[in-house]
Design an enzyme around this catalytic site. Structure first.
Site, PDB file in Angstrom:
ATOM      1  N   CYS A  75       0.859  -1.181   0.000  1.00  0.00           N
ATOM      2  CA  CYS A  75       0.000   0.000   0.000  1.00  0.00           C
ATOM      3  C   CYS A  75       0.896   1.231   0.000  1.00  0.00           C
ATOM      4  CB  CYS A  75      -0.874  -0.017   1.252  1.00  0.00           C
ATOM      5  SG  CYS A  75      -1.875   1.463   1.474  1.00  0.00           S
ATOM      6  N   CYS A 189      -0.970   3.410  -6.632  1.00  0.00           N
ATOM      7  CA  CYS A 189      -1.876   2.830  -5.643  1.00  0.00           C
ATOM      8  C   CYS A 189      -2.045   1.384  -6.083  1.00  0.00           C
ATOM      9  CB  CYS A 189      -3.219   3.566  -5.662  1.00  0.00           C
ATOM     10  SG  CYS A 189      -4.509   2.731  -4.703  1.00  0.00           S
TER      11      CYS A 189
HETATM   12  N1  DGL Z   1      -4.057   0.341  -2.018  1.00  0.00           N
HETATM   13  C1  DGL Z   1      -3.698   1.532  -1.330  1.00  0.00           C
HETATM   14  C2  DGL Z   1      -2.477   2.223  -1.922  1.00  0.00           C
HETATM   15  O1  DGL Z   1      -1.645   1.600  -2.547  1.00  0.00           O
HETATM   16  C3  DGL Z   1      -4.709   2.530  -0.888  1.00  0.00           C
HETATM   17  C4  DGL Z   1      -6.157   2.363  -1.084  1.00  0.00           C
HETATM   18  C5  DGL Z   1      -6.912   3.093  -0.011  1.00  0.00           C
HETATM   19  O2  DGL Z   1      -7.154   4.310  -0.127  1.00  0.00           O
HETATM   20  O3  DGL Z   1      -7.238   2.434   0.977  1.00  0.00           O
HETATM   21  O4  DGL Z   1      -2.288   3.384  -1.735  1.00  0.00           O
END
Ligand code: DGL
Length: 266
Positions: A75, A189
Protein backbone atom coordinates in the site's frame (compact mmCIF):
# COMPACT_ATOMS: atom_id res chain seq x y z
CA UNK A 1 5.80 -28.62 -3.17
CA UNK A 2 8.24 -27.68 -0.39
CA UNK A 3 7.68 -24.06 0.53
CA UNK A 4 10.64 -21.84 1.33
CA UNK A 5 9.16 -19.46 3.83
CA UNK A 6 6.18 -17.20 4.18
CA UNK A 7 5.30 -13.60 3.48
CA UNK A 8 2.34 -11.64 4.76
CA UNK A 9 1.02 -9.12 2.23
CA UNK A 10 -0.93 -6.23 3.75
CA UNK A 11 -3.21 -3.50 2.34
CA UNK A 12 -6.33 -1.58 3.30
CA UNK A 13 -8.45 -3.67 0.92
CA UNK A 14 -8.08 -5.57 -2.35
CA UNK A 15 -5.12 -3.63 -3.80
CA UNK A 16 -2.41 -5.72 -2.20
CA UNK A 17 -3.74 -8.77 -4.05
CA UNK A 18 -2.00 -7.34 -7.14
CA UNK A 19 1.30 -7.53 -5.23
CA UNK A 20 0.56 -11.00 -3.83
CA UNK A 21 -0.05 -12.14 -7.41
CA UNK A 22 3.36 -10.81 -8.50
CA UNK A 23 5.11 -12.63 -5.63
CA UNK A 24 3.42 -15.95 -6.38
CA UNK A 25 4.05 -15.45 -10.10
CA UNK A 26 7.80 -15.09 -9.50
CA UNK A 27 8.08 -17.66 -6.71
CA UNK A 28 5.34 -20.29 -6.50
CA UNK A 29 7.32 -21.96 -3.70
CA UNK A 30 6.78 -19.06 -1.29
CA UNK A 31 3.77 -19.28 1.03
CA UNK A 32 1.67 -16.10 1.04
CA UNK A 33 -0.92 -14.94 3.59
CA UNK A 34 -3.00 -11.83 2.95
CA UNK A 35 -4.25 -9.18 5.37
CA UNK A 36 -6.67 -6.33 4.66
CA UNK A 37 -7.57 -3.58 7.10
CA UNK A 38 -11.02 -3.38 5.57
CA UNK A 39 -12.46 -2.17 8.87
CA UNK A 40 -10.59 1.12 8.20
CA UNK A 41 -10.82 1.18 4.39
CA UNK A 42 -10.05 3.36 2.47
CA UNK A 43 -6.71 4.67 3.74
CA UNK A 44 -6.35 7.35 1.06
CA UNK A 45 -8.68 9.88 2.70
CA UNK A 46 -7.65 9.25 6.32
CA UNK A 47 -5.59 11.77 8.29
CA UNK A 48 -1.87 11.13 8.71
CA UNK A 49 -2.33 11.06 12.48
CA UNK A 50 -5.05 8.40 12.32
CA UNK A 51 -2.92 6.11 10.12
CA UNK A 52 0.24 6.70 12.17
CA UNK A 53 -1.64 5.76 15.32
CA UNK A 54 -3.06 2.61 13.76
CA UNK A 55 -0.42 1.01 11.56
CA UNK A 56 2.43 -0.17 13.84
CA UNK A 57 0.10 -1.85 16.35
CA UNK A 58 -2.01 -3.45 13.64
CA UNK A 59 1.10 -4.72 11.82
CA UNK A 60 2.34 -6.33 15.06
CA UNK A 61 -1.02 -8.02 15.61
CA UNK A 62 -1.17 -9.36 12.05
CA UNK A 63 2.39 -10.66 12.16
CA UNK A 64 1.60 -12.40 15.44
CA UNK A 65 -1.45 -14.06 13.83
CA UNK A 66 0.22 -15.10 10.55
CA UNK A 67 3.84 -15.78 11.59
CA UNK A 68 5.54 -14.66 8.35
CA UNK A 69 9.27 -14.32 7.58
CA UNK A 70 8.69 -11.00 5.75
CA UNK A 71 5.92 -8.38 6.10
CA UNK A 72 4.98 -6.55 2.89
CA UNK A 73 3.10 -3.27 3.10
CA UNK A 74 1.43 -3.49 -0.30
CA UNK A 75 0.00 0.00 0.00
CA UNK A 76 1.57 3.26 -1.14
CA UNK A 77 -0.60 5.34 1.19
CA UNK A 78 0.62 3.46 4.27
CA UNK A 79 4.25 2.97 3.17
CA UNK A 80 4.91 6.61 2.29
CA UNK A 81 3.78 7.57 5.80
CA UNK A 82 4.59 4.80 8.24
CA UNK A 83 7.18 2.41 6.79
CA UNK A 84 9.84 3.37 9.35
CA UNK A 85 7.43 3.20 12.29
CA UNK A 86 6.27 -0.28 11.24
CA UNK A 87 9.90 -1.40 10.79
CA UNK A 88 10.74 -0.15 14.26
CA UNK A 89 7.85 -2.12 15.73
CA UNK A 90 8.51 -5.50 14.01
CA UNK A 91 11.48 -7.82 14.35
CA UNK A 92 11.22 -9.25 10.81
CA UNK A 93 12.10 -7.53 7.50
CA UNK A 94 9.45 -5.12 6.20
CA UNK A 95 9.11 -4.30 2.50
CA UNK A 96 7.22 -1.14 1.54
CA UNK A 97 5.59 0.10 -1.65
CA UNK A 98 6.46 3.48 -3.06
CA UNK A 99 5.39 5.17 -6.31
CA UNK A 100 7.41 4.06 -9.37
CA UNK A 101 8.48 7.63 -10.14
CA UNK A 102 12.11 6.72 -10.88
CA UNK A 103 11.48 4.21 -13.70
CA UNK A 104 8.70 6.39 -15.11
CA UNK A 105 10.99 9.43 -15.32
CA UNK A 106 13.74 7.29 -16.85
CA UNK A 107 11.52 5.92 -19.63
CA UNK A 108 9.39 8.95 -20.54
CA UNK A 109 10.19 10.21 -24.05
CA UNK A 110 7.99 13.30 -23.78
CA UNK A 111 9.49 14.16 -20.34
CA UNK A 112 5.94 14.40 -18.96
CA UNK A 113 4.69 11.78 -16.53
CA UNK A 114 1.43 11.36 -14.62
CA UNK A 115 1.11 10.17 -11.03
CA UNK A 116 -2.19 8.59 -10.11
CA UNK A 117 -2.52 7.77 -6.41
CA UNK A 118 -4.69 8.39 -3.38
CA UNK A 119 -4.96 11.95 -1.98
CA UNK A 120 -2.82 10.79 0.97
CA UNK A 121 0.06 9.60 -1.24
CA UNK A 122 -0.07 12.77 -3.35
CA UNK A 123 0.37 15.07 -0.35
CA UNK A 124 3.19 13.10 1.32
CA UNK A 125 6.63 14.66 1.84
CA UNK A 126 8.02 11.24 0.84
CA UNK A 127 6.42 11.54 -2.61
CA UNK A 128 7.74 15.10 -3.05
CA UNK A 129 11.19 13.80 -2.15
CA UNK A 130 10.98 11.03 -4.81
CA UNK A 131 10.03 13.65 -7.41
CA UNK A 132 12.91 15.91 -6.33
CA UNK A 133 15.39 13.06 -6.43
CA UNK A 134 14.37 11.20 -9.57
CA UNK A 135 12.15 13.45 -11.68
CA UNK A 136 13.42 16.99 -11.23
CA UNK A 137 13.92 17.36 -14.99
CA UNK A 138 10.48 15.96 -15.84
CA UNK A 139 7.01 17.52 -15.70
CA UNK A 140 5.03 15.54 -13.09
CA UNK A 141 1.23 15.81 -13.23
CA UNK A 142 -0.46 14.46 -10.11
CA UNK A 143 -3.93 13.46 -9.14
CA UNK A 144 -5.21 11.83 -5.96
CA UNK A 145 -8.49 9.96 -6.31
CA UNK A 146 -10.49 8.01 -3.75
CA UNK A 147 -13.21 7.46 -6.37
CA UNK A 148 -10.81 5.27 -8.36
CA UNK A 149 -10.05 3.15 -5.28
CA UNK A 150 -13.77 2.46 -4.83
CA UNK A 151 -14.23 1.85 -8.57
CA UNK A 152 -11.35 -0.66 -8.50
CA UNK A 153 -12.97 -2.64 -5.69
CA UNK A 154 -16.35 -2.63 -7.45
CA UNK A 155 -14.85 -3.68 -10.77
CA UNK A 156 -12.71 -6.40 -9.15
CA UNK A 157 -15.82 -7.72 -7.42
CA UNK A 158 -17.44 -8.23 -10.81
CA UNK A 159 -19.75 -5.20 -10.92
CA UNK A 160 -20.18 -3.70 -14.39
CA UNK A 161 -18.78 -0.20 -13.85
CA UNK A 162 -19.45 2.13 -16.83
CA UNK A 163 -16.33 3.35 -18.66
CA UNK A 164 -17.63 6.89 -18.16
CA UNK A 165 -16.98 6.58 -14.42
CA UNK A 166 -13.28 5.91 -15.09
CA UNK A 167 -13.14 8.77 -17.62
CA UNK A 168 -14.61 11.16 -15.08
CA UNK A 169 -12.17 10.07 -12.38
CA UNK A 170 -9.24 10.72 -14.75
CA UNK A 171 -10.42 14.17 -15.89
CA UNK A 172 -8.70 16.18 -13.14
CA UNK A 173 -5.38 14.64 -14.21
CA UNK A 174 -5.66 15.06 -17.96
CA UNK A 175 -7.40 18.46 -17.82
CA UNK A 176 -4.27 20.08 -16.36
CA UNK A 177 -2.50 22.40 -18.84
CA UNK A 178 0.26 20.44 -20.61
CA UNK A 179 -1.07 17.02 -19.56
CA UNK A 180 -1.74 16.17 -23.21
CA UNK A 181 1.99 15.35 -23.45
CA UNK A 182 1.96 12.71 -20.67
CA UNK A 183 3.33 9.48 -22.13
CA UNK A 184 3.86 7.48 -18.92
CA UNK A 185 1.40 7.06 -16.09
CA UNK A 186 2.48 5.78 -12.66
CA UNK A 187 -0.17 3.66 -10.96
CA UNK A 188 0.88 4.67 -7.44
CA UNK A 189 -1.88 2.83 -5.64
CA UNK A 190 -1.89 -0.95 -5.54
CA UNK A 191 -5.60 -0.97 -6.33
CA UNK A 192 -5.06 0.50 -9.78
CA UNK A 193 -3.46 -2.50 -11.51
CA UNK A 194 -6.82 -4.20 -10.84
CA UNK A 195 -8.34 -1.76 -13.36
CA UNK A 196 -5.45 -1.35 -15.77
CA UNK A 197 -7.61 -2.38 -18.74
CA UNK A 198 -10.37 0.07 -17.83
CA UNK A 199 -7.85 2.88 -17.30
CA UNK A 200 -6.24 2.11 -20.66
CA UNK A 201 -9.66 2.40 -22.29
CA UNK A 202 -10.52 5.61 -20.42
CA UNK A 203 -7.36 7.73 -20.91
CA UNK A 204 -7.78 10.50 -23.52
CA UNK A 205 -4.62 9.43 -25.39
CA UNK A 206 -2.42 6.33 -25.23
CA UNK A 207 0.08 6.18 -22.35
CA UNK A 208 2.23 3.42 -20.89
CA UNK A 209 1.45 2.33 -17.36
CA UNK A 210 4.01 1.61 -14.67
CA UNK A 211 3.43 0.16 -11.23
CA UNK A 212 5.73 -1.10 -8.50
CA UNK A 213 4.31 -4.64 -8.19
CA UNK A 214 7.13 -6.60 -9.75
CA UNK A 215 9.84 -4.53 -8.04
CA UNK A 216 8.19 -5.13 -4.64
CA UNK A 217 7.95 -8.85 -5.37
CA UNK A 218 11.67 -8.99 -6.23
CA UNK A 219 12.61 -7.02 -3.13
CA UNK A 220 10.45 -9.35 -1.01
CA UNK A 221 12.21 -12.42 -2.39
CA UNK A 222 15.60 -10.84 -1.75
CA UNK A 223 14.60 -10.27 1.88
CA UNK A 224 13.31 -13.81 2.19
CA UNK A 225 16.52 -15.26 0.82
CA UNK A 226 16.58 -19.03 0.69
CA UNK A 227 16.43 -19.75 4.40
CA UNK A 228 12.75 -19.49 5.30
CA UNK A 229 10.94 -22.24 7.17
CA UNK A 230 8.58 -24.54 5.39
CA UNK A 231 5.09 -23.18 6.01
CA UNK A 232 1.50 -23.05 4.79
CA UNK A 233 0.00 -19.96 3.21
CA UNK A 234 -3.32 -19.03 1.66
CA UNK A 235 -4.94 -17.49 4.72
CA UNK A 236 -6.72 -14.13 4.86
CA UNK A 237 -6.86 -11.84 7.91
CA UNK A 238 -9.48 -9.09 7.94
CA UNK A 239 -10.36 -6.31 10.38
CA UNK A 240 -13.86 -5.68 9.02
CA UNK A 241 -16.99 -7.26 10.38
CA UNK A 242 -17.76 -10.54 8.55
CA UNK A 243 -21.13 -9.21 7.31
CA UNK A 244 -19.39 -6.33 5.49
CA UNK A 245 -16.52 -8.41 4.10
CA UNK A 246 -18.31 -10.71 1.61
CA UNK A 247 -17.13 -8.95 -1.54
CA UNK A 248 -13.52 -8.82 -0.35
CA UNK A 249 -13.55 -12.47 0.70
CA UNK A 250 -14.91 -13.45 -2.69
CA UNK A 251 -12.15 -11.56 -4.52
CA UNK A 252 -9.50 -13.02 -2.18
CA UNK A 253 -10.78 -16.49 -3.06
CA UNK A 254 -10.38 -15.70 -6.73
CA UNK A 255 -6.75 -14.77 -6.04
CA UNK A 256 -6.22 -18.13 -4.34
CA UNK A 257 -6.73 -17.26 -0.66
CA UNK A 258 -9.01 -19.52 1.35
CA UNK A 259 -9.34 -19.62 5.12
CA UNK A 260 -10.57 -16.31 6.51
CA UNK A 261 -9.90 -15.01 10.02
CA UNK A 262 -11.52 -11.81 11.25
CA UNK A 263 -9.40 -9.88 13.74
CA UNK A 264 -10.91 -7.03 15.66
CA UNK A 265 -8.59 -4.02 15.83
CA UNK A 266 -9.48 -0.68 17.43
N1 DGL B 1 -4.06 0.34 -2.02
C1 DGL B 1 -3.70 1.53 -1.33
C2 DGL B 1 -2.48 2.22 -1.92
O1 DGL B 1 -1.64 1.60 -2.55
C3 DGL B 1 -4.71 2.53 -0.89
C4 DGL B 1 -6.16 2.36 -1.08
C5 DGL B 1 -6.91 3.09 -0.01
O2 DGL B 1 -7.15 4.31 -0.13
O3 DGL B 1 -7.24 2.43 0.98
O4 DGL B 1 -2.29 3.38 -1.73
Amino acid sequence: MALRGKVLVFDSGMGGLTVAREISGLAPDVAVDYAADNGFFPYGDKSDAALQARLPGLAAKLVHASGPDVFVIACNTASTLALEAVRARLDIPVVGTVPAIKPAAAQSQSRRIGLLATPGTIRRAYTAELVREFASDVGVFMHGSIDLVHLAERQAAGEAVPLQAFRQALEPLFNQPGAGAIDTLVLACTHFPLIRGELAAAVPHPVSFIDSGEAIARQTLRQLGSGGRESEGGRVFLTGAPETSDRLVEVCRRFGFGTVTCLVHH
